[in-house]
Design a protein around this motif. Structure first.
Motif, PDB file in Angstrom:
ATOM      1  N   ARG A 112       0.844  -1.159   0.058  1.00 53.79           N
ATOM      2  CA  ARG A 112      -0.012   0.027  -0.098  1.00 53.79           C
ATOM      3  C   ARG A 112       0.843   1.372   0.225  1.00 53.79           C
ATOM      4  N   SER A 208      -4.415  -5.019 -12.601  1.00 53.57           N
ATOM      5  CA  SER A 208      -4.389  -5.864 -11.536  1.00 53.57           C
ATOM      6  C   SER A 208      -3.893  -7.225 -11.597  1.00 53.57           C
ATOM      7  N   ASP A 253      -0.973  -2.409  -4.460  1.00 51.54           N
ATOM      8  CA  ASP A 253      -2.213  -2.451  -4.015  1.00 51.54           C
ATOM      9  C   ASP A 253      -2.956  -1.095  -4.779  1.00 51.54           C
ATOM     10  N   SER A 255      -5.995  -0.077  -4.639  1.00 52.87           N
ATOM     11  CA  SER A 255      -7.523   0.344  -4.028  1.00 52.87           C
ATOM     12  C   SER A 255      -7.561   1.660  -4.087  1.00 52.87           C
ATOM     13  N   ALA A 258      -8.186   3.208  -7.287  1.00 53.29           N
ATOM     14  CA  ALA A 258      -9.424   2.777  -7.890  1.00 53.29           C
ATOM     15  C   ALA A 258     -10.476   3.659  -7.134  1.00 53.29           C
ATOM     16  N   ARG A 259     -10.461   3.993  -6.003  1.00 51.68           N
ATOM     17  CA  ARG A 259     -11.344   4.657  -5.442  1.00 51.68           C
ATOM     18  C   ARG A 259     -11.518   6.072  -5.946  1.00 51.68           C
ATOM     19  N   ARG A 263     -10.846   1.545 -12.153  1.00 56.08           N
ATOM     20  CA  ARG A 263     -10.367   0.322 -11.542  1.00 56.08           C
ATOM     21  C   ARG A 263      -9.366  -0.460 -12.529  1.00 56.08           C
TER      22      ARG A 263
END
Ligand SMILES: NC(=O)c1ccc[n+]([C@@H]2O[C@H](COP(=O)([O-])OP(=O)(O)OC[C@H]3O[C@@H](n4cnc5c(N)ncnc54)[C@H](OP(=O)(O)O)[C@@H]3O)[C@@H](O)[C@H]2O)c1
Length: 280
Positions: A112, A208, A253, A255, A258-259, A263
């Motif tokens: 992250r 991904s 990561d 995420s 993507a937020r 994505r």
């Protein structure tokens, strides 16, 4: 909007320049000048007065960085310092590309943005130093970490592998270095979206999923229906072509990305599109 792309002739720079072809873009590379020269960078910034700077230029050869640390340091650290100082002086928004090689690869799950960076290689150390310079010098910036970028005309292993496989070259390839492949076309789109929103801080972007180099090569063999026995699987400890230490697992990561944005698609879909559309 006036834009500067440093490293605009490189793998990522090529895709980004094409995406931004309708914008007011100035592309610079080593052919124009060395970013390690402050007077050159200063002249460019005062001439263009950029709203946005995509700082992609870097000494990107991971093994040659170990052999030639002075050159790697000059470009990746001094060069980034020059870009950061001028961007701050002219209040430009900077997007700086960094790498999964800022991590030591010991985590066993995708990294992250706020995980501790502990680079193993000189290249990773210089890119991390670049990140710190951007964070400490610029008021408006995004640091985008990415990994194993592939695309047309790229000089790196990921980009040249499909052509080498098509030529049925015998290729020694590692099974135990795992990270997330990234199609330069998708990365260019990510860079563009980030600059439009002026995202502030650090983000990861890659396609991904994750795989070893061997699995990446197997996918290409399967796509062309070529006998995969031309790939000779080895562990990194038996791979004598590699000088720089590399993280064994450095998937990222995405995420957070993507937020705020989109994505990322699976690396297999991106690689398939690349092989279909760009490698004939
Ligand atoms: N490729 C990857 O797998 C990967 C993974 C993670 C992060 N990144 C980062 O993504 C960025 C772009 O990588 P890339 O693969 O597109 O790199 P690349 O294909 O090796 O291109 C590097 C670019 O930087 C320019 N450059 C190098 N040294 C310079 C200097 N001293 N002064 C001015 N320009 C200089 C080169 O100019 P010339 O063409 O004139 O030599 C070229 O345009 C880099 O910051 C890299 O660290 C890449």
């Amino acid at each position: 909007m006036r834009i500067i792309i440093t490293g605009g002739t490189g793998l990522v720079g090529n895709y980004l320049s094409r995406l931004l072809e309708d914008e007011d873009v100035v592309i610079v590379s080593r052919r124009d000048f060395d970013i390690a020269s402050f007077s050159s960078v200063k002249g460019l910034f005062y001439r263009i007065k950029p709203d946005v700077v995509f700082h992609l230029a870097a000494f990107t050869d991971v093994d040659k960085s170990e052999e030639n640390p002075v050159c790697a340091f000059k470009t990746n650290v001094n060069g980034t310092n020059n870009i950061a100082m001028m961007a701050d002086r002219l209040k430009s928004y900077v997007v700086y590309i960094s790498t999964d090689f800022v991590f030591d690869g010991k985590k066993n799950s995708p990294y992250r943005e706020n995980d501790t960076a502990l680079p193993l290689s000189l290249y990773g150390k210089t890119k991390l130093e670049g990140e710190r310079i951007i964070e400490n010098t610029c008021k408006q910036y995004c640091i985008l970490r990415t990994s194993r970028v592939f695309g047309k005309n790229g000089r790196n292993f990921a980009s040249t592998l499909p052509l080498r496989i098509k030529k049925r070259e015998k290729i020694t390839i590692t099974t135990d270095l795992i990270n997330s492949p990234t199609y330069a076309r998708d990365l260019a789109r990510a860079l563009f979206e980030i600059s439009r929103k002026r995202f502030q801080g650090i983000l990861n972007f890659c396609n991904s999923g994750w795989c070893s180099w061997y699995e990446f090569g197997l996918y290409i063999c399967r796509y062309y229906d070529i006998d995969s026995s031309l790939l000779v699987p080895v562990n990194i400890s038996n791979f004598h072509n590699s000088i720089a230490p590399r993280p064994v697992f450095s998937a990222l990561d995405t995420s957070l990305f993507a937020r705020f944005f989109f994505r990322p698609r699976p690396w297999q879909d991106a690689l398939k599109e690349f092989l279909k559309q760009e490698i004939s």
